[in-house]
Design a protein around this motif. Structure first.
Motif, PDB file in Angstrom:
ATOM      1  N   ALA A 175     -20.650  -9.351  -4.524  1.00  0.00           N
ATOM      2  CA  ALA A 175     -21.034  -9.263  -5.939  1.00  0.00           C
ATOM      3  C   ALA A 175     -22.539  -9.454  -6.087  1.00  0.00           C
ATOM      4  O   ALA A 175     -23.144 -10.264  -5.379  1.00  0.00           O
ATOM      5  CB  ALA A 175     -20.281 -10.287  -6.774  1.00  0.00           C
ATOM      6  N   LEU A 176     -23.120  -8.693  -6.996  1.00  0.00           N
ATOM      7  CA  LEU A 176     -24.548  -8.813  -7.331  1.00  0.00           C
ATOM      8  C   LEU A 176     -24.624  -8.992  -8.841  1.00  0.00           C
ATOM      9  O   LEU A 176     -24.037  -8.207  -9.593  1.00  0.00           O
ATOM     10  CB  LEU A 176     -25.289  -7.531  -6.899  1.00  0.00           C
ATOM     11  CG  LEU A 176     -26.679  -7.282  -7.484  1.00  0.00           C
ATOM     12  CD1 LEU A 176     -27.669  -8.377  -7.075  1.00  0.00           C
ATOM     13  CD2 LEU A 176     -27.233  -5.922  -7.017  1.00  0.00           C
ATOM     14  N   ALA A 238     -22.420   0.286  -1.321  1.00  0.00           N
ATOM     15  CA  ALA A 238     -22.403  -0.648  -0.188  1.00  0.00           C
ATOM     16  C   ALA A 238     -21.202  -1.594  -0.290  1.00  0.00           C
ATOM     17  O   ALA A 238     -21.138  -2.604   0.416  1.00  0.00           O
ATOM     18  CB  ALA A 238     -23.694  -1.453  -0.154  1.00  0.00           C
ATOM     19  N   GLY A 239     -20.287  -1.312  -1.195  1.00  0.00           N
ATOM     20  CA  GLY A 239     -19.079  -2.135  -1.296  1.00  0.00           C
ATOM     21  C   GLY A 239     -19.275  -3.393  -2.128  1.00  0.00           C
ATOM     22  O   GLY A 239     -18.496  -4.342  -2.019  1.00  0.00           O
ATOM     23  N   CYS A 240     -20.321  -3.410  -2.974  1.00  0.00           N
ATOM     24  CA  CYS A 240     -20.644  -4.628  -3.734  1.00  0.00           C
ATOM     25  C   CYS A 240     -20.514  -4.348  -5.230  1.00  0.00           C
ATOM     26  O   CYS A 240     -21.134  -3.425  -5.753  1.00  0.00           O
ATOM     27  CB  CYS A 240     -22.084  -5.026  -3.380  1.00  0.00           C
ATOM     28  SG  CYS A 240     -22.702  -6.466  -4.230  1.00  0.00           S
ATOM     29  N   SER A 269     -15.989   0.761  -2.276  1.00  0.00           N
ATOM     30  CA  SER A 269     -15.384   0.481  -0.960  1.00  0.00           C
ATOM     31  C   SER A 269     -15.514  -1.016  -0.701  1.00  0.00           C
ATOM     32  O   SER A 269     -16.006  -1.749  -1.540  1.00  0.00           O
ATOM     33  CB  SER A 269     -16.103   1.260   0.143  1.00  0.00           C
ATOM     34  OG  SER A 269     -17.466   0.888   0.170  1.00  0.00           O
ATOM     35  N   GLN A 270     -15.081  -1.462   0.473  1.00  0.00           N
ATOM     36  CA  GLN A 270     -15.254  -2.866   0.875  1.00  0.00           C
ATOM     37  C   GLN A 270     -16.598  -2.981   1.590  1.00  0.00           C
ATOM     38  O   GLN A 270     -16.995  -2.043   2.285  1.00  0.00           O
ATOM     39  CB  GLN A 270     -14.170  -3.256   1.878  1.00  0.00           C
ATOM     40  CG  GLN A 270     -12.762  -3.118   1.367  1.00  0.00           C
ATOM     41  CD  GLN A 270     -12.407  -4.282   0.473  1.00  0.00           C
ATOM     42  OE1 GLN A 270     -12.733  -5.411   0.793  1.00  0.00           O
ATOM     43  NE2 GLN A 270     -11.780  -4.012  -0.645  1.00  0.00           N
ATOM     44  N   PRO A 271     -17.293  -4.155   1.490  1.00  0.00           N
ATOM     45  CA  PRO A 271     -18.605  -4.272   2.140  1.00  0.00           C
ATOM     46  C   PRO A 271     -18.588  -3.926   3.633  1.00  0.00           C
ATOM     47  O   PRO A 271     -19.469  -3.231   4.117  1.00  0.00           O
ATOM     48  CB  PRO A 271     -18.983  -5.740   1.942  1.00  0.00           C
ATOM     49  CG  PRO A 271     -18.187  -6.209   0.791  1.00  0.00           C
ATOM     50  CD  PRO A 271     -16.937  -5.378   0.748  1.00  0.00           C
ATOM     51  N   LEU A 272     -17.564  -4.391   4.357  1.00  0.00           N
ATOM     52  CA  LEU A 272     -17.570  -4.178   5.806  1.00  0.00           C
ATOM     53  C   LEU A 272     -17.406  -2.694   6.138  1.00  0.00           C
ATOM     54  O   LEU A 272     -18.106  -2.145   6.985  1.00  0.00           O
ATOM     55  CB  LEU A 272     -16.469  -5.011   6.470  1.00  0.00           C
ATOM     56  CG  LEU A 272     -16.702  -5.257   7.956  1.00  0.00           C
ATOM     57  CD1 LEU A 272     -18.050  -5.954   8.185  1.00  0.00           C
ATOM     58  CD2 LEU A 272     -15.583  -6.098   8.544  1.00  0.00           C
ATOM     59  N   GLN A 273     -16.500  -2.050   5.395  1.00  0.00           N
ATOM     60  CA  GLN A 273     -16.271  -0.616   5.605  1.00  0.00           C
ATOM     61  C   GLN A 273     -17.559   0.162   5.284  1.00  0.00           C
ATOM     62  O   GLN A 273     -17.962   1.059   6.027  1.00  0.00           O
ATOM     63  CB  GLN A 273     -15.141  -0.211   4.664  1.00  0.00           C
ATOM     64  CG  GLN A 273     -14.688   1.217   4.742  1.00  0.00           C
ATOM     65  CD  GLN A 273     -13.883   1.540   3.472  1.00  0.00           C
ATOM     66  OE1 GLN A 273     -13.261   0.658   2.869  1.00  0.00           O
ATOM     67  NE2 GLN A 273     -13.939   2.782   3.064  1.00  0.00           N
TER      68      GLN A 273
END
Ligand code: GLU
Length: 388
Positions: A175-176, A238-240, A269-273
């Protein structure tokens, strides 16, 4: 998903603070506000979140020392050299204010100054990421700003909205939060258009959404809605998840937690993906590392690559380069960003991590390629599943 779930489901949060929230127009600190924010951040830390702050304010703190008594210039734009000089003065103050405010709530801060190169060049990106993650592992709160004094017009972010999104991408934040002087995105400019409506949630960064941005308004802010939407584009891909909310009142994070007004942009998407997509990034690998069967099995199980499992190296590559990993039959099983150069790997291959320092005279990391920096081919994963 209810917008607030974006925050409550997150583990690693970047909070961006704009100059106008932190610094009064006469260059003094908004001390009570900062204390309230530090209190909120301490609450997040207690709940187990990793926190990174991206704070503007260096120029705002330093500008009075540059324009002096010339009040006529109060609202005037400073030249690039004047801004850099102001930032050189103000960054010390900015950092000290954060350090003191956070210390009152038992948090330790660290200063990180970044240039676009540090987030966009892979080698520097890996170094900056490793530093930030090490700080987080030690429960330190990094306070990031642009390295304003050395940047030139061509190589600056120029605004901390995009810098914050790059930092979120770099540390795989989920989250940002952009604490701003506006409470989110409107369908038009609410100052001139009374039919403009607030948009609580954006699930797709379409061209219609991008077109809703207006120009920057505040004399102290470099951004405006356009840089916030660009930040949303970087963060969400970036998944955030990202929020824009009004940060001016006391306890802005608590307000957001309590369901305060904001625009939330949903990550796609998810951050890691997303990080794995970035690692692959369409690049051609600069070299190849061949690994033994044990390492090949470990990689397919999501483990990092250690020197002990490497049997051969080809190509001339440096730290941070993208490398292909092959098994003993020469089939590519993974790609990843290496933490050691080809010449160093020649020396440490087949050795235990504990021997790296004696062989190279230094030891940066135990892993030659960390699991977070590896993309294991689906085929390798498939055959691993069959084996089990
Ligand atoms: N890095 C600048 C500063 O600290 C601010 C950039 C911005 O306002 O976005 O003063």
């Amino acid at each position: 998903m209810a917008a607030l779930t974006y925050l409550t489901s997150a583990r690693r949060i970047v909070v961006k603070v704009g100059s106008a929230l932190l610094v009064n127009t006469d260059g003094t600190l908004r001390a009570a506000w900062l204390d309230g924010l530090a209190h909120d951040l301490a609450g997040l830390k207690r709940r187990g979140y990793d926190i990174v702050i991206v704070s503007s304010g260096a120029i705002a703190f330093g500008r009075n020392m540059i324009i002096g008594a010339d009040q006529q210039r109060n609202n005037a734009r400073l030249s690039l050299a004047e801004k850099q000089a102001a930032a050189a003065i103000g960054q010390i103050r900015l950092n000290t204010e954060w350090q003191q405010a956070m210390a009152k709530h038992d948090m330790t801060t660290a200063q990180i100054l970044l240039s676009p190169d540090d987030t966009e060049t892979r080698r520097k990106h890996l170094n900056a990421r490793a530093t930030l993650i090490t700080l987080l592992e030690h429960q330190i709160v990094p306070v990031v700003n642009e390295n304003d004094t050395v940047a030139t017009a061509e190589i600056r972010y120029g605004d901390n909205d995009r810098l914050a999104a790059r930092v979120a991408q770099m540390i795989s934040a989920d989250a940002l939060i952009l604490l701003s002087d506006v409470d989110g995105l409107y369908s038009g400019d609410p100052n001139s258009d009374n039919t403009a409506t607030h948009i609580p949630e954006v699930t797709n960064m379409t061209s219609d959404i991008m077109a809703m941005a207006g120009p920057a308004r505040h004399a102290f802010s470099s951004g405006g809605m356009i840089t916030k939407l660009e930040a949303a584009r970087i963060a969400t891909s970036a998944g955030c998840h990202m929020a824009i909310c009004h940060g001016g009142d006391d306890h802005p994070i608590q307000q957001l937690y309590d369901g305060g007004i904001a625009t939330w942009f949903r990550a796609n998407s998810q951050p890691l993906q997303a990080r794995k997509t970035w690692i692959d990034g369409g690049l051609t690998p600069k070299g190849t590392i061949m690994v033994d069967d044990g390492a090949s099995l470990a990689l397919s199980r999501g483990k990092s690559l250690l020197a002990a499992g490497i049997t051969a190296v080809t190509g001339d590559f440096d730290k941070g380069d993208l490398i292909a990993i092959t098994d003993q039959s020469n089939a590519t099983i993974a790609r990843g960003l290496t933490r050691y150069s080809a010449s160093d790997i020649q020396l440490i291959k087949g050795h235990n991590s504990g021997e790296i320092e004696t062989i190279l005279g230094y030891r940066d990391h135990d892993e030659v390629i960390h699991a977070d920096d590896l993309v294991v081919d689906a085929v390798a994963r498939q055959s691993q599943k069959k084996d089990m």
